[in-house]
Design a protein around this motif. Structure first.
Motif, short mmCIF file in Angstrom:
data_model
loop_
_atom_site.label_atom_id
_atom_site.label_comp_id
_atom_site.label_asym_id
_atom_site.label_seq_id
_atom_site.Cartn_x
_atom_site.Cartn_y
_atom_site.Cartn_z
N THR A 34 -22.19 47.19 -50.26
CA THR A 34 -22.85 48.15 -49.37
C THR A 34 -23.33 49.35 -50.16
O THR A 34 -24.48 49.80 -50.01
N GLY A 35 -22.46 49.87 -51.02
CA GLY A 35 -22.84 51.02 -51.85
C GLY A 35 -24.02 50.70 -52.76
O GLY A 35 -24.94 51.51 -52.90
N SER A 36 -24.01 49.52 -53.35
CA SER A 36 -25.13 49.11 -54.22
C SER A 36 -26.43 49.01 -53.43
O SER A 36 -27.48 49.46 -53.90
N LEU A 37 -26.36 48.43 -52.23
CA LEU A 37 -27.56 48.33 -51.40
C LEU A 37 -28.08 49.70 -51.01
O LEU A 37 -29.30 49.94 -51.02
N ILE A 38 -27.18 50.60 -50.66
CA ILE A 38 -27.61 51.95 -50.29
C ILE A 38 -28.31 52.62 -51.47
O ILE A 38 -29.36 53.25 -51.29
N LEU A 39 -27.75 52.49 -52.66
CA LEU A 39 -28.38 53.09 -53.84
C LEU A 39 -29.74 52.46 -54.14
O LEU A 39 -30.66 53.13 -54.60
N GLU A 40 -29.88 51.17 -53.88
CA GLU A 40 -31.14 50.48 -54.15
C GLU A 40 -32.19 50.80 -53.09
O GLU A 40 -33.36 50.99 -53.41
N ILE A 41 -31.79 50.87 -51.84
CA ILE A 41 -32.74 51.01 -50.73
C ILE A 41 -33.11 52.46 -50.44
O ILE A 41 -34.24 52.73 -50.02
N THR A 42 -32.22 53.39 -50.67
CA THR A 42 -32.48 54.79 -50.31
C THR A 42 -33.78 55.34 -50.90
O THR A 42 -34.56 55.95 -50.17
N PRO A 43 -34.07 55.13 -52.19
CA PRO A 43 -35.35 55.64 -52.70
C PRO A 43 -36.56 55.05 -51.97
O PRO A 43 -37.54 55.75 -51.71
N ARG A 44 -36.50 53.78 -51.62
CA ARG A 44 -37.60 53.14 -50.89
C ARG A 44 -37.76 53.75 -49.50
O ARG A 44 -38.88 53.97 -49.04
N MET A 45 -36.64 53.99 -48.86
CA MET A 45 -36.69 54.57 -47.52
C MET A 45 -37.27 55.99 -47.56
O MET A 45 -38.08 56.36 -46.72
N ILE A 46 -36.85 56.76 -48.54
CA ILE A 46 -37.38 58.12 -48.68
C ILE A 46 -38.90 58.05 -48.90
O ILE A 46 -39.66 58.80 -48.28
N ALA A 47 -39.33 57.14 -49.77
CA ALA A 47 -40.77 56.99 -50.01
C ALA A 47 -41.50 56.56 -48.75
O ALA A 47 -42.58 57.09 -48.43
N ALA A 48 -40.93 55.62 -48.01
CA ALA A 48 -41.58 55.13 -46.79
C ALA A 48 -41.69 56.23 -45.74
O ALA A 48 -42.74 56.39 -45.11
N PHE A 49 -40.63 56.99 -45.54
CA PHE A 49 -40.68 58.06 -44.55
C PHE A 49 -41.63 59.16 -44.99
O PHE A 49 -42.32 59.77 -44.18
N THR A 50 -41.69 59.42 -46.30
CA THR A 50 -42.65 60.40 -46.81
C THR A 50 -44.07 59.93 -46.56
O THR A 50 -44.92 60.71 -46.11
N LEU A 51 -44.35 58.66 -46.86
CA LEU A 51 -45.67 58.11 -46.60
C LEU A 51 -46.03 58.18 -45.12
O LEU A 51 -47.16 58.53 -44.76
N ALA A 52 -45.08 57.85 -44.26
CA ALA A 52 -45.34 57.90 -42.82
C ALA A 52 -45.65 59.32 -42.37
O ALA A 52 -46.59 59.55 -41.60
N GLY A 53 -44.90 60.28 -42.86
CA GLY A 53 -45.16 61.67 -42.51
C GLY A 53 -46.48 62.17 -43.04
O GLY A 53 -47.24 62.86 -42.34
N LEU A 54 -46.80 61.82 -44.27
CA LEU A 54 -48.08 62.23 -44.86
C LEU A 54 -49.25 61.55 -44.17
O LEU A 54 -50.32 62.15 -44.00
N PHE A 55 -49.05 60.31 -43.77
CA PHE A 55 -50.08 59.59 -43.04
C PHE A 55 -50.44 60.34 -41.76
O PHE A 55 -51.61 60.50 -41.43
N GLN A 56 -49.41 60.81 -41.06
CA GLN A 56 -49.64 61.59 -39.83
C GLN A 56 -50.34 62.90 -40.13
O GLN A 56 -51.16 63.36 -39.35
N ALA A 57 -50.03 63.51 -41.28
CA ALA A 57 -50.59 64.81 -41.60
C ALA A 57 -52.03 64.71 -42.11
O ALA A 57 -52.84 65.60 -41.86
N ILE A 58 -52.35 63.64 -42.82
CA ILE A 58 -53.67 63.52 -43.45
C ILE A 58 -54.75 63.02 -42.50
O ILE A 58 -55.86 63.54 -42.48
#
Length: 166
Positions: A34-58
């Motif tokens: 679980t810890g390994s998955l969290i470390l692997e997936i967290t950067p992707r999730m941060i990028a995805a949420f950032t993209l989603a937020g920027l998409f709404q803003a742009i």
């Protein structure tokens, strides 16, 4: 916290307790995985949420609603299909963007067309996996036969949505 999160967290806790009770070493391995998955997936999730937020803003909301809103008809379905087919990435990157589009006012039909096309015609998946493993002839037949599905699914879902939300 919403109900689905509470249910998933409760299920995970119950499963952890059950596994620990039967085999504590297996539970430890599971927690480590679980810890390994969290470390692997967290950067992707941060990028995805950032993209989603920027998409709404742009992209101005009125442009999105005009082209893919509830009244966009065939044009919205075709745009959804096209975007779904060419947008790279997996569920972790797509669903935050889909959620932001829905919140912006994109119609259910175009969203379903997008998701269906993404599932059936993901261009990067076709190029990287299907053609090398299955060959261009089989892939071309599969794509040709299933080409109308995203459009039909989007259209039917929009009809159902309109009936349910009257």
């Amino acid at each position: 916290m919403d109900t689905s999160t509470i249910i998933m967290m409760s299920g995970a806790l119950i499963m952890l307790i059950a596994v620990y009770w039967k085999a504590p070493e297996a539970a430890q391995k599971g927690v480590a995985a679980t810890g390994s998955l969290i470390l692997e997936i967290t950067p992707r999730m941060i990028a995805a949420f950032t993209l989603a937020g920027l998409f709404q803003a742009i992209i101005p909301e009125d442009v999105i609603v005009r082209w893919m809103g509830h009244g966009s008809g065939v044009r919205g379905l075709l745009i959804g299909m096209t975007l779904g087919g060419v947008t790279p990435g997996g569920p972790m990157t797509h669903f935050p963007v889909i959620a932001s589009l829905f919140k912006m006012g994109v119609g259910v039909g175009p969203l379903v067309a997008y998701l269906s096309a993404w599932s059936l015609f993901g261009l990067q998946r076709i190029i990287m996996w299907e053609i090398p493993f299955l060959g261009p002839k089989l892939v071309a037949i599969r794509v040709a036969v299933s080409f109308v599905f995203p459009f039909v699914a989007g259209w039917l879902c929009q009809l159902a949505w309109n009936k349910l939300n009257v």
